[in-house]
Design a protein around this motif. Sequence first.
Motif, PDB file in Angstrom:
ATOM      1  N   LEU A  88      63.096   0.530  45.732  1.00  0.00           N
ATOM      2  CA  LEU A  88      63.395  -0.435  46.331  1.00  0.00           C
ATOM      3  C   LEU A  88      63.592  -1.318  46.097  1.00  0.00           C
ATOM      4  CD1 LEU A  88      62.968  -1.063  49.414  1.00  0.00           C
ATOM      5  CD2 LEU A  88      61.115  -2.460  48.851  1.00  0.00           C
ATOM      6  N   PHE A 139      58.268   0.345  51.304  1.00  0.00           N
ATOM      7  CA  PHE A 139      59.001   0.390  52.541  1.00  0.00           C
ATOM      8  C   PHE A 139      58.864  -0.526  53.496  1.00  0.00           C
ATOM      9  CE2 PHE A 139      62.124   2.790  49.017  1.00  0.00           C
ATOM     10  CZ  PHE A 139      63.168   2.094  49.562  1.00  0.00           C
ATOM     11  N   LEU A 163      63.877   5.321  55.016  1.00  0.00           N
ATOM     12  CA  LEU A 163      63.621   6.644  53.493  1.00  0.00           C
ATOM     13  C   LEU A 163      63.195   7.330  54.065  1.00  0.00           C
ATOM     14  CD1 LEU A 163      62.093   6.379  50.782  1.00  0.00           C
ATOM     15  CD2 LEU A 163      60.438   5.661  51.887  1.00  0.00           C
TER      16      LEU A 163
END
Length: 263
Positions: free
Chosen positions: A73, A124, A86
């Motif tokens: 990340l 995420f 993602l």
Amino acid sequence: MELKDLHVVITGATGGLGAALSLALSAKGAIVCLVGRDAVKLHALQQQVIAQGGQSHIVVADLAQPNMAAQVLKQSLREMGHVDLLINNAGVIEFTEFARQTEVSIDNMVHTNVTATLLLSKAFVEYFVERGRGHLAFIGSIFGSLGFPHFATYCASKFALHGFSQALRRELVDSNIGITYIAPRAIATPMNDDRTNAMWQASGQSVDDPQQVADKIVRALQKNQQELFIGQPQSFFAWLNGLAPRLVNIGLKQQTALAKRFL
């Protein structure tokens, strides 16, 4: 979902489907961040993206290593500034009798296909919640709804991923964070060894071209689909398995016997 200028992180980017998906998204104007273990392959794929007029970044990472989710990340944000999507694509598969599968193989498959994916998704999701929007896509499998002989551990990992995607979608229902689960059937990629390919051919199972699968995934993302099952009759059997598993048992009995010849 508008793909032009969308900032996308793709794990397992240099695999057959990952590469096709990276190029397909780039062709639609997305800016892709390619995540994988092999720097040489990542740079080669980056050059393909550039050659077709796209933009890409690289993050070299082994998701099996500790504390890697936060690092992926962090590096993705450093490279891209922000992330919109993602795509959890990294995974491993093994065609084997479960009784003969090694503990190391089982642990590696569960960690790669499930644990590492969940940890990366958690990192995420925290970022998307803070940002106020985002999207996660999970490359699962028809075998995430249909237990298939001689792929027991792989099926377990993909059933887990399917259930996780459903639960997370329901948990985030009041947010601006979307979830897409994709379930392809067999794909012609290096993940399949020679024994697996021979078994598919002998059984008459269709094996899809990675580019065709990637194009369908891109369309699903554009439509913000929650789930996409690819390929017939496999998708039908996955649905039927939820209603009448005994009927599916009968249908797969011949497949079980045939597969033993290639183990």
